[in-house]
Scaffold this motif. Structure first.
Motif, PDB file in Angstrom:
ATOM      1  N   GLU A  93       0.829  -1.205   0.000  1.00  0.00           N
ATOM      2  CA  GLU A  93       0.000   0.000   0.000  1.00  0.00           C
ATOM      3  C   GLU A  93       0.865   1.257   0.000  1.00  0.00           C
ATOM      4  O   GLU A  93       0.584   2.220  -0.717  1.00  0.00           O
ATOM      5  N   GLU A  94       1.917   1.246   0.793  1.00  0.00           N
ATOM      6  CA  GLU A  94       2.791   2.418   0.876  1.00  0.00           C
ATOM      7  C   GLU A  94       3.506   2.673  -0.444  1.00  0.00           C
ATOM      8  O   GLU A  94       3.691   3.826  -0.854  1.00  0.00           O
TER       9      GLU A  94
ATOM     10  N   PRO B  14       0.141   5.359  -3.904  1.00  0.00           N
ATOM     11  CA  PRO B  14       0.344   6.741  -4.364  1.00  0.00           C
ATOM     12  C   PRO B  14       0.310   6.901  -5.885  1.00  0.00           C
ATOM     13  O   PRO B  14       0.174   8.026  -6.378  1.00  0.00           O
ATOM     14  N   HIS B  15       0.422   5.791  -6.613  1.00  0.00           N
ATOM     15  CA  HIS B  15       0.460   5.864  -8.072  1.00  0.00           C
ATOM     16  C   HIS B  15      -0.890   5.521  -8.708  1.00  0.00           C
ATOM     17  O   HIS B  15      -0.971   5.280  -9.915  1.00  0.00           O
TER      18      HIS B  15
ATOM     19  N   ARG C  60       6.365   3.218  -9.469  1.00  0.00           N
ATOM     20  CA  ARG C  60       5.435   3.760 -10.455  1.00  0.00           C
ATOM     21  C   ARG C  60       5.651   3.129 -11.827  1.00  0.00           C
ATOM     22  O   ARG C  60       4.691   2.703 -12.483  1.00  0.00           O
TER      23      ARG C  60
END
Length: 210
Positions: A46-47, A51-52, A94
């Protein structure tokens, strides 16, 4: 989809549309007690990957031309990423995730319809020298950004892909080459052609509006 995932992997997903393109993975308490390592892997995933989410959705949307298909592809891509996360040892989460999104998108395109993924080489366009033209800049400066989006929508899928990765997501040539499995020189030439085609399409639309 969420029910099947929960049964197979021990985690659930929220609907993308209802949760503003956010995916959550939840390990039931009995699994948390039995497998702390899985909980740690989930937290790390998740970390590293959540974010992507916007970049993943953006790429899928431009490739597929369909919001629901884009949401489905992002869900599937995150599932594949989670299953393979134990083997991910790189530093660029990413690019790794977008590679999965790209491959999943192309699989859907090929399954749903015959797609010509090659564009004939156009010497005039290739040599026209529009390397400095940025779709992101055009979008910002255009009085009607919708015209730009429509012009991009009409481009071949490989042109939409490379413009999205370079100008909307800001990836380097090397990252694009890795994601699209292309030689760096091919990335640069395809990007130049895509920029030129976008500029031509935009000019044609503006002329029709006059």
């Amino acid at each position: 989809m969420a029910t099947a995932l929960k049964a197979e992997y021990g985690f659930d997903t929220e609907d993308l549309k209802a949760s503003a393109k956010i995916v959550k993975f939840v390990i039931p308490k009995k699994h948390q007690e039995q497998d702390a390592a899985q909980e740690h892997e989930l937290a790390s995933f998740e970390e590293t990957m959540l974010p992507h989410m916007d970049a993943a959705h953006n790429l899928a949307r431009w490739l597929l031309h369909n919001e629901q298909d884009a949401q489905d592809v992002v869900q599937e891509a995150y599932l594949r990423a989670f299953k393979s996360f134990g083997g991910f040892h790189g530093s660029n989460g990413r690019a790794w995730l977008l590679t999965i999104v790209r491959n999943t998108s192309y699989t859907l395109l090929k399954r749903n319809r015959a797609v010509d993924l090659t564009t004939p080489f156009d010497e005039e366009i290739h040599a026209s020298g529009h390397e400095s033209v940025s779709p992101a800049t055009i979008l910002e400066q255009s009085e009607d950004a919708e015209l730009v989006r429509e012009a991009m929508d009409e481009l071949p899928v490989e042109f939409r892909e490379i413009l999205t990765l370079r100008h909307l997501e800001g990836l380097s040539y090397k990252e694009i080459a890795d994601i699209a499995q292309l030689a760096p020189g091919t990335v640069m030439s395809r990007l130049a052609r895509a920029r030129a085609r976008l500029k031509q399409g935009l000019a044609a639309r503006i002329n029709r509006e006059k």
